[in-house]
Design a protein around this motif. Sequence first.
Motif, PDB file in Angstrom:
ATOM      1  N   HIS A 161      10.268   3.463   7.914  1.00 65.34           N
ATOM      2  CA  HIS A 161       9.459   4.121   6.892  1.00 65.34           C
ATOM      3  C   HIS A 161       9.981   5.514   6.567  1.00 65.34           C
ATOM      4  CE1 HIS A 161       5.961   6.144   5.069  1.00 65.34           C
ATOM      5  NE2 HIS A 161       5.605   4.939   4.669  1.00 65.34           N
ATOM      6  N   GLY A 162      10.208   6.319   7.581  1.00 65.39           N
ATOM      7  CA  GLY A 162      10.799   7.633   7.393  1.00 65.39           C
ATOM      8  C   GLY A 162       9.843   8.735   6.995  1.00 65.39           C
ATOM      9  N   ALA A 163       8.568   8.434   6.797  1.00 60.64           N
ATOM     10  CA  ALA A 163       7.609   9.470   6.370  1.00 60.64           C
ATOM     11  C   ALA A 163       6.217   9.163   6.894  1.00 60.64           C
ATOM     12  CB  ALA A 163       7.586   9.583   4.851  1.00 60.64           C
ATOM     13  N   ILE A 164       6.143   8.745   8.143  1.00 62.93           N
ATOM     14  CA  ILE A 164       4.863   8.364   8.735  1.00 62.93           C
ATOM     15  C   ILE A 164       3.991   9.595   8.960  1.00 62.93           C
ATOM     16  CG2 ILE A 164       3.744   7.412  10.798  1.00 62.93           C
ATOM     17  CD1 ILE A 164       4.979   5.272   9.118  1.00 62.93           C
ATOM     18  N   ASP A 165       2.822   9.603   8.387  1.00 66.39           N
ATOM     19  CA  ASP A 165       1.759  10.531   8.761  1.00 66.39           C
ATOM     20  C   ASP A 165       0.429   9.884   8.388  1.00 66.39           C
ATOM     21  OD1 ASP A 165       1.339  10.930   6.065  1.00 66.39           O
ATOM     22  OD2 ASP A 165       1.898  13.041   6.056  1.00 66.39           O
ATOM     23  N   ALA A 166      -0.672  10.585   8.639  1.00 64.95           N
ATOM     24  CA  ALA A 166      -1.989   9.971   8.448  1.00 64.95           C
ATOM     25  C   ALA A 166      -2.278   9.635   6.995  1.00 64.95           C
ATOM     26  CB  ALA A 166      -3.079  10.888   9.007  1.00 64.95           C
ATOM     27  N   SER A 167      -1.555  10.252   6.052  1.00 63.59           N
ATOM     28  CA  SER A 167      -1.765   9.956   4.639  1.00 63.59           C
ATOM     29  C   SER A 167      -0.977   8.747   4.173  1.00 63.59           C
ATOM     30  CB  SER A 167      -1.380  11.169   3.791  1.00 63.59           C
ATOM     31  OG  SER A 167      -2.262  12.242   4.032  1.00 63.59           O
ATOM     32  N   ALA A 168      -0.155   8.188   5.031  1.00 60.81           N
ATOM     33  CA  ALA A 168       0.644   7.027   4.657  1.00 60.81           C
ATOM     34  C   ALA A 168      -0.074   5.716   4.939  1.00 60.81           C
ATOM     35  CB  ALA A 168       1.980   7.049   5.408  1.00 60.81           C
ATOM     36  N   PHE A 169      -1.309   5.778   5.430  1.00 58.99           N
ATOM     37  CA  PHE A 169      -2.046   4.561   5.774  1.00 58.99           C
ATOM     38  C   PHE A 169      -3.279   4.434   4.890  1.00 58.99           C
ATOM     39  CE2 PHE A 169       0.395   5.606   9.520  1.00 58.99           C
ATOM     40  CZ  PHE A 169       0.927   4.372   9.876  1.00 58.99           C
ATOM     41  N   SER A 170      -3.333   3.340   4.156  1.00 57.18           N
ATOM     42  CA  SER A 170      -4.474   3.026   3.295  1.00 57.18           C
ATOM     43  C   SER A 170      -5.540   2.312   4.123  1.00 57.18           C
ATOM     44  CB  SER A 170      -4.016   2.129   2.140  1.00 57.18           C
ATOM     45  OG  SER A 170      -5.112   1.644   1.398  1.00 57.18           O
ATOM     46  N   MET A 171      -6.806   2.682   3.904  1.00 53.69           N
ATOM     47  CA  MET A 171      -7.914   2.143   4.697  1.00 53.69           C
ATOM     48  C   MET A 171      -8.873   1.366   3.798  1.00 53.69           C
ATOM     49  SD  MET A 171      -7.059   3.552   7.625  1.00 53.69           S
ATOM     50  CE  MET A 171      -8.489   3.693   8.728  1.00 53.69           C
ATOM     51  N   SER A 172      -9.294   0.200   4.252  1.00 48.30           N
ATOM     52  CA  SER A 172     -10.260  -0.586   3.479  1.00 48.30           C
ATOM     53  C   SER A 172     -11.651   0.024   3.551  1.00 48.30           C
ATOM     54  CB  SER A 172     -10.302  -2.026   3.998  1.00 48.30           C
ATOM     55  OG  SER A 172     -10.718  -2.064   5.362  1.00 48.30           O
ATOM     56  N   THR A 173     -11.918   0.804   4.583  1.00 53.00           N
ATOM     57  CA  THR A 173     -13.212   1.469   4.746  1.00 53.00           C
ATOM     58  C   THR A 173     -13.024   2.697   5.623  1.00 53.00           C
ATOM     59  OG1 THR A 173     -15.505   1.236   5.536  1.00 53.00           O
ATOM     60  CG2 THR A 173     -13.802   0.060   6.764  1.00 53.00           C
ATOM     61  N   LEU A 174     -13.934   3.653   5.477  1.00 52.52           N
ATOM     62  CA  LEU A 174     -13.940   4.822   6.351  1.00 52.52           C
ATOM     63  C   LEU A 174     -15.266   4.939   7.099  1.00 52.52           C
ATOM     64  CD1 LEU A 174     -12.265   7.532   4.048  1.00 52.52           C
ATOM     65  CD2 LEU A 174     -11.205   6.182   5.868  1.00 52.52           C
ATOM     66  N   GLU A 175     -16.063   3.884   7.076  1.00 58.48           N
ATOM     67  CA  GLU A 175     -17.375   3.920   7.715  1.00 58.48           C
ATOM     68  C   GLU A 175     -17.328   3.242   9.076  1.00 58.48           C
ATOM     69  OE1 GLU A 175     -20.621   2.662   5.330  1.00 58.48           O
ATOM     70  OE2 GLU A 175     -20.129   4.012   3.676  1.00 58.48           O
ATOM     71  N   ASP A 176     -17.858   3.941  10.087  1.00 58.94           N
ATOM     72  CA  ASP A 176     -17.875   3.397  11.444  1.00 58.94           C
ATOM     73  C   ASP A 176     -18.573   2.052  11.513  1.00 58.94           C
ATOM     74  OD1 ASP A 176     -16.564   5.655  12.310  1.00 58.94           O
ATOM     75  OD2 ASP A 176     -18.383   6.677  12.995  1.00 58.94           O
ATOM     76  N   ALA A 177     -19.627   1.895  10.721  1.00 59.62           N
ATOM     77  CA  ALA A 177     -20.409   0.657  10.765  1.00 59.62           C
ATOM     78  C   ALA A 177     -19.588  -0.558  10.349  1.00 59.62           C
ATOM     79  CB  ALA A 177     -21.639   0.785   9.865  1.00 59.62           C
ATOM     80  N   ASP A 178     -18.488  -0.330   9.621  1.00 59.94           N
ATOM     81  CA  ASP A 178     -17.647  -1.435   9.154  1.00 59.94           C
ATOM     82  C   ASP A 178     -16.361  -1.564   9.973  1.00 59.94           C
ATOM     83  OD1 ASP A 178     -19.471  -1.935   7.090  1.00 59.94           O
ATOM     84  OD2 ASP A 178     -18.515  -0.469   5.771  1.00 59.94           O
ATOM     85  N   ALA A 179     -16.377  -1.034  11.185  1.00 65.12           N
ATOM     86  CA  ALA A 179     -15.162  -1.021  12.011  1.00 65.12           C
ATOM     87  C   ALA A 179     -14.595  -2.414  12.232  1.00 65.12           C
ATOM     88  CB  ALA A 179     -15.455  -0.352  13.359  1.00 65.12           C
ATOM     89  N   ASP A 180     -15.466  -3.414  12.373  1.00 67.12           N
ATOM     90  CA  ASP A 180     -14.981  -4.769  12.646  1.00 67.12           C
ATOM     91  C   ASP A 180     -14.217  -5.358  11.468  1.00 67.12           C
ATOM     92  OD1 ASP A 180     -16.130  -4.673  15.148  1.00 67.12           O
ATOM     93  OD2 ASP A 180     -17.995  -5.626  14.508  1.00 67.12           O
ATOM     94  N   ASP A 181     -14.435  -4.837  10.270  1.00 70.13           N
ATOM     95  CA  ASP A 181     -13.774  -5.361   9.078  1.00 70.13           C
ATOM     96  C   ASP A 181     -12.642  -4.452   8.591  1.00 70.13           C
ATOM     97  OD1 ASP A 181     -15.623  -7.529   8.940  1.00 70.13           O
ATOM     98  OD2 ASP A 181     -17.094  -6.175   8.030  1.00 70.13           O
ATOM     99  N   LEU A 182     -12.270  -3.475   9.401  1.00 70.76           N
ATOM    100  CA  LEU A 182     -11.266  -2.503   8.984  1.00 70.76           C
ATOM    101  C   LEU A 182      -9.914  -3.157   8.745  1.00 70.76           C
ATOM    102  CD1 LEU A 182     -10.300   0.428   8.549  1.00 70.76           C
ATOM    103  CD2 LEU A 182      -9.909   0.556  11.029  1.00 70.76           C
ATOM    104  N   GLU A 183      -9.278  -2.776   7.634  1.00 72.47           N
ATOM    105  CA  GLU A 183      -7.938  -3.232   7.295  1.00 72.47           C
ATOM    106  C   GLU A 183      -7.076  -2.005   7.033  1.00 72.47           C
ATOM    107  OE1 GLU A 183      -6.347  -5.186   3.335  1.00 72.47           O
ATOM    108  OE2 GLU A 183      -7.354  -6.717   4.556  1.00 72.47           O
ATOM    109  N   VAL A 184      -5.973  -1.885   7.735  1.00 78.41           N
ATOM    110  CA  VAL A 184      -5.063  -0.743   7.605  1.00 78.41           C
ATOM    111  C   VAL A 184      -3.748  -1.226   7.009  1.00 78.41           C
ATOM    112  CG1 VAL A 184      -3.864   1.111   8.831  1.00 78.41           C
ATOM    113  CG2 VAL A 184      -6.111   0.348   9.617  1.00 78.41           C
ATOM    114  N   ARG A 185      -3.288  -0.547   5.956  1.00 84.78           N
ATOM    115  CA  ARG A 185      -2.026  -0.920   5.309  1.00 84.78           C
ATOM    116  C   ARG A 185      -1.157   0.318   5.107  1.00 84.78           C
ATOM    117  NH1 ARG A 185      -1.520  -5.989   3.062  1.00 84.78           N
ATOM    118  NH2 ARG A 185      -3.378  -7.302   3.255  1.00 84.78           N
ATOM    119  N   LEU A 186       0.137   0.165   5.322  1.00 84.04           N
ATOM    120  CA  LEU A 186       1.089   1.255   5.183  1.00 84.04           C
ATOM    121  C   LEU A 186       1.554   1.353   3.727  1.00 84.04           C
ATOM    122  CD1 LEU A 186       2.662   3.395   6.768  1.00 84.04           C
ATOM    123  CD2 LEU A 186       4.358   1.640   7.328  1.00 84.04           C
TER     124      LEU A 186
END
Length: 390
Positions: free
Chosen positions: A248-273
């Motif tokens: 990737h060459g530019a990994i940081d916390a802004s390089a990851f797209s999140m399907s949700t930011l709510e703790d209550a939806d943790a089981d359905d979380l999807e992380v994409r680079l």
Amino acid sequence: RLRSARGPLRAVARGRKRAVTPCALMRAEAADFELLRALGQVSYAVESSSERTLTWSGGEDGSVPDSFSVSGLGASAGDAVMKLYAGKVVGWDDGTMSPSNAVPDVLLKEYVNAAAARMADAEVTAYQKLYGDPNDSTIGQTWDGRVVGEAFDPKSVPVVPLIAFFASKPVAQGAESSLWTVQAWGPGGLQKLADYPSRRQPIYEQKWWPPVQRARDAGLGPRMRFVRNAVKGVLRSMEAIHTRRVAHGAIDASAFSMSTLEDADADDLEVRLMNFGFASSLTPEARMNDMRASAMVIAELAFSSLALNGPSALTSSEALRRLFEDVFLLDEKAAREYFLEEPEFAAVVEFFEYRDRQGDGWRLLVDLWRGDGSAEDALARAEAVETPYD
């Protein structure tokens, strides 16, 4: 040709719609898309430390987060400029695209100048590798001619889908031409991992039955589970691109797209680079750099999200890097002893000591920081752990 108009920015349609399945990377045309609104601008510069940084400026309609940055190392050929637009598909006909102009189908990036064009080329080249692994398809044929197996689904790779690229006249006057890439919108839109630690969480409704659910969701349970799932999502994305020989060459916390930011939806979380503008072929050095960068992402995520008083200068990735590398000298025991004495980080200590108080989490974090091992091994270690919060 793309032109400016009152209201939406529109593409000039040419001829009939083409029958297209908009799911994999393909060469498109400007007339296939209509720009609904400008979202913001990305600038690319080289600082004195030779660190390259992308910075997003807020959208014209104020609906976009204020800023994010993506950093990587390398030589510069000057400042680069990218502009981002919400748009819809108008030139393809697959029977599923939204007929409404109110809901964007795609995110378009316009690479305005030559310096930015090199990033466009890097991004498209990376996706061609990510989508070109023959092992991702199980399609075959039996002796009697029947087709069996499953075709490759780009969505199965944990990266934000890049569906098309093209060259066109620029929206603004002055430049001769621009390169464009087209991304699918994820379920979380522009939500990023960097936004999570400071996100205000809604009041979680406590479940009192069954008892196992009560233990799982009590206190910091949902937040611990979200952070754990986010860590695994980060490592899963790293494993996917490294398996396909892409760094990737530019990994940081802004390089990851999140399907949700709510703790209550943790089981359905999807992380994409995402953000592959600095990508390259995987070499031992590039793999190590990606792994060390992922350690900084994971450390900042855990410390910023679980610190008693939330994110602070002490929980930034750079502050944690100095502690682990310069003070603790990548000694997990020294790190553990230091944070055991800090009440501010009691929940962080609990998070990293999740199995039999053996400090497995500390060792995994330090190994990542050293760049030792592969993303596949790190993911296997993270998934092997079971906690009361899972």
